[in-house]
Scaffold this active site. Structure first.
Site, PDB file in Angstrom:
ATOM      1  CG  ASN A  50     -22.834 -11.870  35.860  1.00 13.67           C
ATOM      2  OD1 ASN A  50     -23.253 -12.927  36.331  1.00 13.67           O
ATOM      3  ND2 ASN A  50     -22.161 -10.999  36.576  1.00 13.67           N
ATOM      4  CG  HIS A 101     -30.745 -11.586  36.568  1.00 11.73           C
ATOM      5  ND1 HIS A 101     -29.596 -11.194  37.206  1.00 11.73           N
ATOM      6  CD2 HIS A 101     -30.684 -12.932  36.515  1.00 11.73           C
ATOM      7  CE1 HIS A 101     -28.877 -12.265  37.525  1.00 11.73           C
ATOM      8  NE2 HIS A 101     -29.519 -13.326  37.119  1.00 11.73           N
ATOM      9  CD  GLU A 159     -19.726 -10.651  39.311  1.00 12.72           C
ATOM     10  OE1 GLU A 159     -20.122 -11.776  39.679  1.00 12.72           O
ATOM     11  OE2 GLU A 159     -20.460  -9.789  38.803  1.00 12.72           O
ATOM     12  CE  LYS A 172     -21.103 -14.253  41.579  1.00 12.77           C
ATOM     13  NZ  LYS A 172     -21.627 -13.608  40.356  1.00 12.77           N
ATOM     14  CE  LYS A 179     -18.988 -20.152  38.439  1.00 15.47           C
ATOM     15  NZ  LYS A 179     -20.398 -20.086  38.746  1.00 15.47           N
ATOM     16  NE  ARG A 207     -17.937 -15.767  40.274  1.00 19.42           N
ATOM     17  CZ  ARG A 207     -18.022 -16.584  41.309  1.00 19.42           C
ATOM     18  NH1 ARG A 207     -17.095 -16.559  42.244  1.00 19.42           N
ATOM     19  NH2 ARG A 207     -19.011 -17.434  41.430  1.00 19.42           N
ATOM     20  CD  GLU A 233     -26.055 -20.346  33.333  1.00 19.08           C
ATOM     21  OE1 GLU A 233     -25.049 -19.724  32.943  1.00 19.08           O
ATOM     22  OE2 GLU A 233     -26.931 -19.836  34.068  1.00 19.08           O
ATOM     23  CG  HIS A 240     -31.112 -18.960  35.666  1.00 20.35           C
ATOM     24  ND1 HIS A 240     -31.076 -17.606  35.933  1.00 20.35           N
ATOM     25  CD2 HIS A 240     -29.817 -19.334  35.478  1.00 20.35           C
ATOM     26  CE1 HIS A 240     -29.824 -17.180  35.923  1.00 20.35           C
ATOM     27  NE2 HIS A 240     -29.040 -18.218  35.652  1.00 20.35           N
ATOM     28  NE  ARG A 300     -20.274 -15.128  64.868  1.00 25.04           N
ATOM     29  CZ  ARG A 300     -20.592 -15.499  66.109  1.00 25.04           C
ATOM     30  NH1 ARG A 300     -20.169 -16.648  66.592  1.00 25.04           N
ATOM     31  NH2 ARG A 300     -21.320 -14.707  66.863  1.00 25.04           N
ATOM     32  CG  HIS A 320     -26.521 -14.101  33.786  1.00 23.62           C
ATOM     33  ND1 HIS A 320     -25.877 -14.780  32.776  1.00 23.62           N
ATOM     34  CD2 HIS A 320     -26.799 -15.031  34.740  1.00 23.62           C
ATOM     35  CE1 HIS A 320     -25.759 -16.048  33.111  1.00 23.62           C
ATOM     36  NE2 HIS A 320     -26.309 -16.232  34.291  1.00 23.62           N
TER      37      HIS A 320
HETATM   38  P1  NAD Z   1     -33.551 -26.400  40.108  1.00 20.08           P
HETATM   39  O1  NAD Z   1     -32.625 -26.625  41.209  1.00 20.08           O
HETATM   40  O2  NAD Z   1     -34.891 -25.848  40.420  1.00 20.08           O
HETATM   41  O3  NAD Z   1     -33.721 -27.753  39.287  1.00 20.08           O
HETATM   42  C1  NAD Z   1     -34.623 -27.794  38.196  1.00 20.08           C
HETATM   43  C2  NAD Z   1     -35.656 -28.915  38.361  1.00 20.08           C
HETATM   44  O4  NAD Z   1     -35.026 -30.167  38.105  1.00 20.08           O
HETATM   45  C3  NAD Z   1     -36.237 -29.027  39.758  1.00 20.08           C
HETATM   46  O5  NAD Z   1     -37.598 -29.316  39.655  1.00 20.08           O
HETATM   47  C4  NAD Z   1     -35.513 -30.234  40.353  1.00 20.08           C
HETATM   48  O6  NAD Z   1     -36.281 -30.898  41.330  1.00 20.08           O
HETATM   49  C5  NAD Z   1     -35.305 -31.086  39.158  1.00 20.08           C
HETATM   50  N1  NAD Z   1     -34.150 -31.985  39.203  1.00 20.08           N
HETATM   51  C6  NAD Z   1     -32.926 -31.720  39.702  1.00 20.08           C
HETATM   52  N2  NAD Z   1     -32.096 -32.731  39.431  1.00 20.08           N
HETATM   53  C7  NAD Z   1     -32.813 -33.668  38.782  1.00 20.08           C
HETATM   54  C8  NAD Z   1     -32.516 -34.930  38.220  1.00 20.08           C
HETATM   55  N3  NAD Z   1     -31.267 -35.427  38.244  1.00 20.08           N
HETATM   56  N4  NAD Z   1     -33.513 -35.630  37.623  1.00 20.08           N
HETATM   57  C9  NAD Z   1     -34.777 -35.111  37.553  1.00 20.08           C
HETATM   58  N5  NAD Z   1     -35.112 -33.899  38.041  1.00 20.08           N
HETATM   59  C10 NAD Z   1     -34.144 -33.192  38.639  1.00 20.08           C
HETATM   60  O7  NAD Z   1     -32.932 -25.400  39.016  1.00 20.08           O
HETATM   61  P2  NAD Z   1     -31.521 -25.303  38.280  1.00 20.08           P
HETATM   62  O8  NAD Z   1     -31.834 -24.986  36.888  1.00 20.08           O
HETATM   63  O9  NAD Z   1     -30.621 -26.433  38.601  1.00 20.08           O
HETATM   64  O10 NAD Z   1     -30.886 -24.009  38.986  1.00 20.08           O
HETATM   65  C11 NAD Z   1     -31.455 -22.734  38.858  1.00 20.08           C
HETATM   66  C12 NAD Z   1     -30.977 -21.883  40.012  1.00 20.08           C
HETATM   67  O11 NAD Z   1     -29.559 -21.792  39.976  1.00 20.08           O
HETATM   68  C13 NAD Z   1     -31.493 -20.459  39.966  1.00 20.08           C
HETATM   69  O12 NAD Z   1     -31.973 -20.117  41.231  1.00 20.08           O
HETATM   70  C14 NAD Z   1     -30.266 -19.629  39.636  1.00 20.08           C
HETATM   71  O13 NAD Z   1     -30.312 -18.347  40.188  1.00 20.08           O
HETATM   72  C15 NAD Z   1     -29.178 -20.451  40.246  1.00 20.08           C
HETATM   73  N6  NAD Z   1     -27.848 -20.221  39.693  1.00 20.08           N
HETATM   74  C16 NAD Z   1     -26.835 -19.973  40.571  1.00 20.08           C
HETATM   75  C17 NAD Z   1     -25.556 -19.774  40.097  1.00 20.08           C
HETATM   76  C18 NAD Z   1     -24.420 -19.566  41.054  1.00 20.08           C
HETATM   77  O14 NAD Z   1     -23.327 -19.239  40.623  1.00 20.08           O
HETATM   78  N7  NAD Z   1     -24.620 -19.787  42.325  1.00 20.08           N
HETATM   79  C19 NAD Z   1     -25.297 -19.831  38.714  1.00 20.08           C
HETATM   80  C20 NAD Z   1     -26.359 -20.091  37.845  1.00 20.08           C
HETATM   81  C21 NAD Z   1     -27.643 -20.289  38.355  1.00 20.08           C
HETATM   82  N1  GLY Z   2     -22.930 -17.636  37.636  1.00 18.59           N
HETATM   83  C1  GLY Z   2     -22.129 -16.469  37.739  1.00 18.59           C
HETATM   84  C2  GLY Z   2     -20.999 -16.590  38.693  1.00 18.59           C
HETATM   85  O1  GLY Z   2     -20.805 -17.606  39.307  1.00 18.59           O
HETATM   86  O2  GLY Z   2     -20.268 -15.651  38.860  1.00 18.59           O
END
Ligand code: NAD
Ligand code: GLY
Length: 370
Positions: free
Chosen positions: A246, A253, A238, A145, A228, A242, A187, A267, A123, A249
């Site tokens: 997006n 998406h 949100e 998130k 942020k 917040r 971003e 992304h 939990r 986005h």
């Molecule tokens: P990811 O985590 O897949 O990383 C991208 C690639 O880079 C992967 O292959 C990873 O292994 C590699 N990598 C990571 N760090 C590295 C480093 N220091 N050196 C070499 N390679 C490295 O993708 P991302 O772009 O970091 O994140 C995308 C995800 O984030 C999506 O799922 C998206 O929905 C999510 N997201 C979430 C929020 C939120 O608020 N929670 C906001 C924006 C995006």
């Molecule tokens: N990436 C959008 C949010 O965190 O609200």
């Protein structure tokens, strides 16, 4: 250059985002004060593990903290039910207790997945984000998130669960492939576009230097995180402001869904295309000046980013099908399309009732350029 600390003010759930150089090598000292017993569970991906896990483990050991690591496959495909189940069961097998801390070590995929696992494990257990991509440092590791993708779409299952600490080591970005760095920049630029025209001005000059200049990179990360953190502190779940995060986005998406959430469109690349389309739509609706979308596209192009549907390889569905994919976006309220539009650079707002035909024409024109 000294470390910068950005507070996220959320009452009892407040935490710090620390941004600077060498933070992984000092992670043990940073995490130790959070621990009730000297052990943590780390979850990471195979790429990050190969490059950086030994340093994190050594830093923890130097502070007297024992660690065990679960290494998942790299990539968006990991952010789903199978790896989620695997992670939760591994944490239970490791006997992680309510008072323990889990460390999410990787990009947004690992941060979102592990944050969600921490949210539901017993939990709710605390977790620390050690983001290793630019995208994760400026966006996904901050704000709580968490979640996973399902067959129905992206991020449809999840929870708000704030980390207890975020350690954004800007040196770790040195090993990030250029494509992922540039995608993460989508971003960064979003923050300027949505609420800080001065930051966008600065990025137009400094953006191309970020990959090689740690000082500029730290500034860009810290300024993005500060924006942020402010928004999240005022609107954690949100209800209003917040939603501005997006920007781009809704388009993104739909395009990610159309391209299969894979290598065709990362992304952050989708966010950049989405921001360009959001400014084009704003201009067509008479909300912002004619020059604004051109200026946005020019900067994104100067950064080597995708800005148009024609930059996405392979087939795309037609305009109506893309609009349909937007209709499935969880940001749709009562069946009406809601977009983040802009009255100018740095002046985004939530537009509740955007005429569908204007969006359709925009998509038709954008597809015709292909
Ligand atoms: P990811 O985590 O897949 O990383 C991208 C690639 O880079 C992967 O292959 C990873 O292994 C590699 N990598 C990571 N760090 C590295 C480093 N220091 N050196 C070499 N390679 C490295 O993708 P991302 O772009 O970091 O994140 C995308 C995800 O984030 C999506 O799922 C998206 O929905 C999510 N997201 C979430 C929020 C939120 O608020 N929670 C906001 C924006 C995006
Ligand atoms: N990436 C959008 C949010 O965190 O609200």
């Amino acid at each position: 250059m000294t470390m910068q600390v950005v507070p996220v003010d959320l009452g009892a759930r407040s935490y710090e985002v620390r941004i600077g150089r060498g933070l992984i090598d000092a992670a043990g000292v940073a995490i130790a004060p959070l621990l009730r017993r000297p052990r943590v569970a780390i979850v990471t991906d195979a790429t990050v593990a190969g490059l950086h896990l030994a340093r994190l483990e050594a830093a923890l050991a130097a502070a007297g903290i024992a660690s065990a690591a679960l290494v998942l496959p790299a990539g968006e495909g990991t952010k789903g039910w199978p790896a989620f189940t695997q992670t939760v069961e591994w944490l239970l097998e490791r006997r992680v207790e309510r008072r323990d801390v889990v460390v999410a070590f990787g990009g947004g995929v690992i941060g979102d997945l592990v944050g969600f696992a921490a949210a539901v494990l017993r939990r709710g257990v605390r977790f620390v984000q050690v983001p290793t991509t630019l995208l994760a440092q400026v966006d996904s590791s901050v704000g709580g998130k968490t979640g996973i993708n399902t067959a129905q779409g992206k991020n449809l299952v999840g929870a708000f669960h704030q980390p207890s600490l975020v350690l954004a080591d800007i040196d770790v970005l040195e090993t990030l492939p250029a494509r992922d760095f540039v995608a993460g920049y989508g971003e960064v630029v979003k923050y300027g576009l949505l609420g800080d025209a001065g930051f966008f001005d600065w990025l137009e000059a400094a953006g191309p230097t970020l990959a090689r200049d740690p000082e500029a990179r730290q500034q860009a990360v810290a300024r993005s995180v500060a924006m942020k953190a402010g928004i999240v502190s005022r609107d954690e779940t949100e209800e209003g402001e917040r939603a501005l995060l997006n920007l781009g986005h809704t388009f993104c998406h739909a395009l990610e869904k159309a391209t299969g959430y894979g290598d065709r469109l990362l992304h952050g690349e989708g966010v950049a295309v989405g921001c360009a389309l959001a400014f084009e739509l704003s201009m067509r609706l008479g909300l912002c000046a004619q020059e604004d979308p051109s200026r946005v596209r020019a900067h994104l192009r100067a950064m080597g980013m995708k800005t148009a549907l024609s930059d996405i390889a392979g087939d795309l569905p037609g305009a109506e099908a893309l609009l349909g994919l937007m209709g499935q976006d969880k940001k749709v309220v009562d069946g009406r399309l809601r977009f983040i539009l802009a009255r100018g650079i740095g002046e985004a707002f939530v537009a509740e009732d955007v005429p569908g035909d204007a969006v359709l024409r925009l998509l038709q024109d954008a597809l015709a350029e292909r």
